[in-house]
Design a protein around this motif. Sequence first.
Motif, PDB file in Angstrom:
ATOM      1  N   TYR A   1     -11.406 -31.897  10.769  1.00 34.02           N
ATOM      2  CA  TYR A   1     -11.472 -33.185  11.251  1.00 34.02           C
ATOM      3  C   TYR A   1     -11.271 -33.642  12.408  1.00 34.02           C
ATOM      4  O   TYR A   1     -11.518 -34.465  13.447  1.00 34.02           O
TER       5      TYR A   1
ATOM      6  N   PHE B   1     -17.578 -43.990  13.605  1.00 30.81           N
ATOM      7  CA  PHE B   1     -16.530 -44.531  12.175  1.00 30.81           C
ATOM      8  C   PHE B   1     -16.790 -45.936  12.467  1.00 30.81           C
ATOM      9  O   PHE B   1     -17.363 -46.633  11.476  1.00 30.81           O
TER      10      PHE B   1
ATOM     11  N   THR C   1     -15.932 -35.884   4.425  1.00 32.89           N
ATOM     12  CA  THR C   1     -17.292 -35.466   3.972  1.00 32.89           C
ATOM     13  C   THR C   1     -18.282 -36.460   4.479  1.00 32.89           C
ATOM     14  O   THR C   1     -19.438 -36.110   4.716  1.00 32.89           O
ATOM     15  N   THR C   2     -18.072 -37.766   4.469  1.00 32.32           N
ATOM     16  CA  THR C   2     -19.025 -38.714   4.664  1.00 32.32           C
ATOM     17  C   THR C   2     -19.687 -38.517   6.064  1.00 32.32           C
ATOM     18  O   THR C   2     -20.794 -38.687   6.338  1.00 32.32           O
TER      19      THR C   2
ATOM     20  N   PRO D   1     -12.364 -32.972  -1.034  1.00 32.66           N
ATOM     21  CA  PRO D   1     -12.263 -34.553  -0.807  1.00 32.66           C
ATOM     22  C   PRO D   1     -11.640 -35.144  -0.024  1.00 32.66           C
ATOM     23  O   PRO D   1     -10.242 -34.637   0.396  1.00 32.66           O
TER      24      PRO D   1
ATOM     25  N   LYS E   1      -9.532 -46.029   7.712  1.00 33.05           N
ATOM     26  CA  LYS E   1      -9.090 -46.160   9.055  1.00 33.05           C
ATOM     27  C   LYS E   1      -9.630 -45.187   9.987  1.00 33.05           C
ATOM     28  O   LYS E   1      -9.908 -45.395  11.235  1.00 33.05           O
TER      29      LYS E   1
HETATM   30  P1  A3P Z   1      -9.047 -42.520   5.896  1.00 35.70           P
HETATM   31  O1  A3P Z   1      -8.888 -42.984   4.630  1.00 35.70           O
HETATM   32  O2  A3P Z   1      -8.084 -41.630   6.779  1.00 35.70           O
HETATM   33  O3  A3P Z   1      -9.539 -43.644   6.896  1.00 35.70           O
HETATM   34  P2  A3P Z   1     -14.422 -38.399   2.784  1.00 35.70           P
HETATM   35  O4  A3P Z   1     -15.844 -38.966   3.356  1.00 35.70           O
HETATM   36  O5  A3P Z   1     -14.376 -36.868   2.506  1.00 35.70           O
HETATM   37  O6  A3P Z   1     -14.352 -39.270   1.568  1.00 35.70           O
HETATM   38  O7  A3P Z   1     -13.251 -38.770   3.674  1.00 35.70           O
HETATM   39  C1  A3P Z   1     -12.963 -40.221   3.960  1.00 35.70           C
HETATM   40  C2  A3P Z   1     -12.320 -39.968   5.360  1.00 35.70           C
HETATM   41  O8  A3P Z   1     -13.152 -40.126   6.346  1.00 35.70           O
HETATM   42  C3  A3P Z   1     -11.449 -41.637   5.513  1.00 35.70           C
HETATM   43  O9  A3P Z   1     -10.301 -41.512   6.010  1.00 35.70           O
HETATM   44  C4  A3P Z   1     -12.571 -42.274   6.168  1.00 35.70           C
HETATM   45  O10 A3P Z   1     -12.120 -43.517   6.673  1.00 35.70           O
HETATM   46  C5  A3P Z   1     -13.132 -41.271   7.118  1.00 35.70           C
HETATM   47  N1  A3P Z   1     -14.361 -41.473   7.497  1.00 35.70           N
HETATM   48  C6  A3P Z   1     -15.578 -41.994   7.099  1.00 35.70           C
HETATM   49  N2  A3P Z   1     -16.647 -42.266   7.843  1.00 35.70           N
HETATM   50  C7  A3P Z   1     -16.050 -41.659   9.004  1.00 35.70           C
HETATM   51  C8  A3P Z   1     -16.716 -41.405  10.290  1.00 35.70           C
HETATM   52  N3  A3P Z   1     -17.938 -41.633  10.602  1.00 35.70           N
HETATM   53  N4  A3P Z   1     -16.040 -40.935  11.442  1.00 35.70           N
HETATM   54  C9  A3P Z   1     -14.745 -40.503  11.099  1.00 35.70           C
HETATM   55  N5  A3P Z   1     -13.839 -40.672  10.089  1.00 35.70           N
HETATM   56  C10 A3P Z   1     -14.684 -41.145   8.920  1.00 35.70           C
END
Ligand code: A3P
Length: 306
Positions: free
Chosen positions: A202, A243, A51-52, A47, A269
């Motif tokens: 990442y 992002f 993931t997203t 997590p 972020k």
């Molecule tokens: P930060 O909290 O450092 O900004 P997950 O998707 O595994 O829950 O991870 C969330 C992290 O991925 C968060 O990091 C989020 O901002 C970042 N994130 C979400 N969408 C993203 C995207 N399209 N590109 C890059 N980072 C992304």
Amino acid sequence: KDRGLGRGGYLHLFQDFWCPPFCFQGVINFQNHFLAKDNDVFVASFPKSGTTWLKALTFVIVNHQRFPSFEHHPLLSSNPHELVSFPEFILSHNLDDQIISLSNMSEPRLLATHLPFPSLPESITKSNCKIIYICRNPFDTFVSAWEFFTKISSVSSPALTFEEAFEKYCNGIMGFGPWWSHMLGYWNESITRPNKVLFLKYEDLKEDAVFHVKRMVEFLDTPITQGEDSTAVIENIINLCRFEKMKDLEVNKSGVIDNIVEKKNFFRKGKIGDWINYFSPSMIEKLSKIIEEKLSGSGLSFKLHS
Ligand code: A3P
């Protein structure tokens, strides 16, 4: 049972990982009832490691023939978590109905999991289905997790302080952790079975998305290039999943996932190295030592700054 970063606050040590109780039954049902198909694609992650983003990128790649238009793409009107489910979450309730809807999904099916490799259902590890794994440097992962679980905390499951959560994290106590065994499980598998597991970081995706998305396309053996300029398609995929773009979509600004998590909390972020604003010198020293000790000899290392 202990407190640590995860949905609900309390975690149970189960099969050598810290399982959030809300999906305990779902994990067991996933392991006992899920039947993988050879053309299934899984995205796996610890997590808060991206993931997203990985769900979004993989969804576009896998479904490029179904949804070739980047102007009218499902990702513009649905959150990646609505398009790609975690079986260990959805199988917590209405098992029979969920098993039927999983078996009726259009193929190739794209699903996600936070389970460590050794806890995956046998049919996933034994079939020819493919897994794309993403992980992230343990400093940024921790900050992202702390911010996220603090935001979704409640009166019934209050947030841990940064220091409390850090101590737990250093002892491996976070949902689906320890983080080191999670990464190493998939890392080792990606070395012994490179056609089964593609291992991504990442930081690498951030720094050279074109190269790594090409690797994903090749790994999945998707006919993405038929009659098209593959670099242009790959650039469009990356742009759609950027992002800033995803964060600004109306669909990601309001509403909740799984009745509990606000969609906007998945986009904070999106940077490498934000941890520097949070850690004290002694915390940096402590986590650096743990990383060195746990990952030594594995060949796995991380970039900590952009
Ligand atoms: P930060 O909290 O450092 O900004 P997950 O998707 O595994 O829950 O991870 C969330 C992290 O991925 C968060 O990091 C989020 O901002 C970042 N994130 C979400 N969408 C993203 C995207 N399209 N590109 C890059 N980072 C992304």
